[in-house]
Design a protein around this motif. Structure first.
Motif, PDB file in Angstrom:
ATOM      1  N   ASP A   3       8.173  31.856 -23.506  1.00  0.00           N
ATOM      2  CA  ASP A   3       9.003  31.210 -24.546  1.00  0.00           C
ATOM      3  C   ASP A   3       8.943  31.990 -26.036  1.00  0.00           C
ATOM      4  O   ASP A   3       7.938  32.668 -26.301  1.00  0.00           O
ATOM      5  CB  ASP A   3       8.328  29.747 -24.866  1.00  0.00           C
ATOM      6  CG  ASP A   3       9.030  28.991 -25.748  1.00  0.00           C
ATOM      7  OD1 ASP A   3       9.772  28.202 -25.424  1.00  0.00           O
ATOM      8  OD2 ASP A   3       9.206  29.124 -26.991  1.00  0.00           O
ATOM      9  N   ARG A  29       3.861  27.708 -27.989  1.00  0.00           N
ATOM     10  CA  ARG A  29       4.284  27.198 -26.846  1.00  0.00           C
ATOM     11  C   ARG A  29       3.971  28.028 -25.780  1.00  0.00           C
ATOM     12  O   ARG A  29       3.529  27.574 -24.755  1.00  0.00           O
ATOM     13  CB  ARG A  29       6.040  27.138 -26.916  1.00  0.00           C
ATOM     14  CG  ARG A  29       6.548  25.893 -27.993  1.00  0.00           C
ATOM     15  CD  ARG A  29       7.883  25.565 -27.636  1.00  0.00           C
ATOM     16  NE  ARG A  29       7.633  24.881 -26.543  1.00  0.00           N
ATOM     17  CZ  ARG A  29       8.631  24.540 -25.453  1.00  0.00           C
ATOM     18  NH1 ARG A  29       9.701  24.580 -25.489  1.00  0.00           N
ATOM     19  NH2 ARG A  29       8.427  23.946 -24.382  1.00  0.00           N
ATOM     20  N   ASP A  76      10.323  30.402 -17.940  1.00  0.00           N
ATOM     21  CA  ASP A  76      10.660  30.125 -19.526  1.00  0.00           C
ATOM     22  C   ASP A  76       9.629  29.619 -20.408  1.00  0.00           C
ATOM     23  O   ASP A  76       9.544  29.948 -21.589  1.00  0.00           O
ATOM     24  CB  ASP A  76      11.849  29.282 -19.437  1.00  0.00           C
ATOM     25  CG  ASP A  76      13.287  29.598 -18.763  1.00  0.00           C
ATOM     26  OD1 ASP A  76      13.155  31.190 -18.658  1.00  0.00           O
ATOM     27  OD2 ASP A  76      13.765  29.078 -18.389  1.00  0.00           O
TER      28      ASP A  76
END
Length: 159
Positions: free
Chosen positions: A128, A133, A124
């Protein structure tokens, strides 16, 4: 008709040791049938040909095929872990006793099979929806051998 896939792993005389090893590393492992070479292959008659085994719900057959083929990183198995402690345990176990570390959570066990040990949340982070990020998490991941999910979260959240 059976559903699913069975992965065949080619070994050079180590199939019994490999099957026993994998069953010891992963939960709910079991060894199934063992087949032997017959007189159809006179120079190998009686030797172990195949060992069926299952770990983490994945079916495998190990084949004592000989030295012609070797494992490479082109094929690897991903281990999606429930927490960092589980990831560390798999990592240490697979690297221990003759395995080797690589980069980004990849390890090679003592038989030459490649694994990706993935703590929860890592996928994840590097995928992202916020490109910044994802880039920060990916940059941090590229500096690691063993993946540290908490460190990757800190890197992703740094602005």
């Amino acid at each position: 008709m059976s559903k699913g896939f069975t992965t065949c792993l080619w070994f050079d005389g180590e199939v019994e040791a490999a099957a026993a090893y994998y069953v010891s590393v992963f939960k709910d492992g079991r060894i199934g049938r063992t087949a032997h070479y017959t007189d159809a292959v006179p120079d190998r008659a009686g030797e172990v040909l195949t060992v069926e085994f299952e770990v983490n719900g994945q079916k495998f057959v190990g084949l004592n095929g000989g030295p012609e083929f070797r494992f490479s990183e082109a094929i690897s198995f991903q281990i999606h872990c429930d927490d960092q402690a589980e990831a560390d345990r798999y990592y240490d176990t697979l690297v221990g006793d003759g395995g080797e570390e690589s980069a980004c959570g990849w390890v090679k066990d003592r038989f030459g099979v490649s694994w990706q040990v993935i703590p929860p949340g890592v996928i994840d982070l590097v995928t992202d929806a916020d490109p910044g990020r994802a880039a920060r998490a990916t940059a941090a991941m590229l500096t690691m051998k063993r993946l540290d999910a908490a460190e990757l979260r800190r890197a992703a959240d740094a602005a």
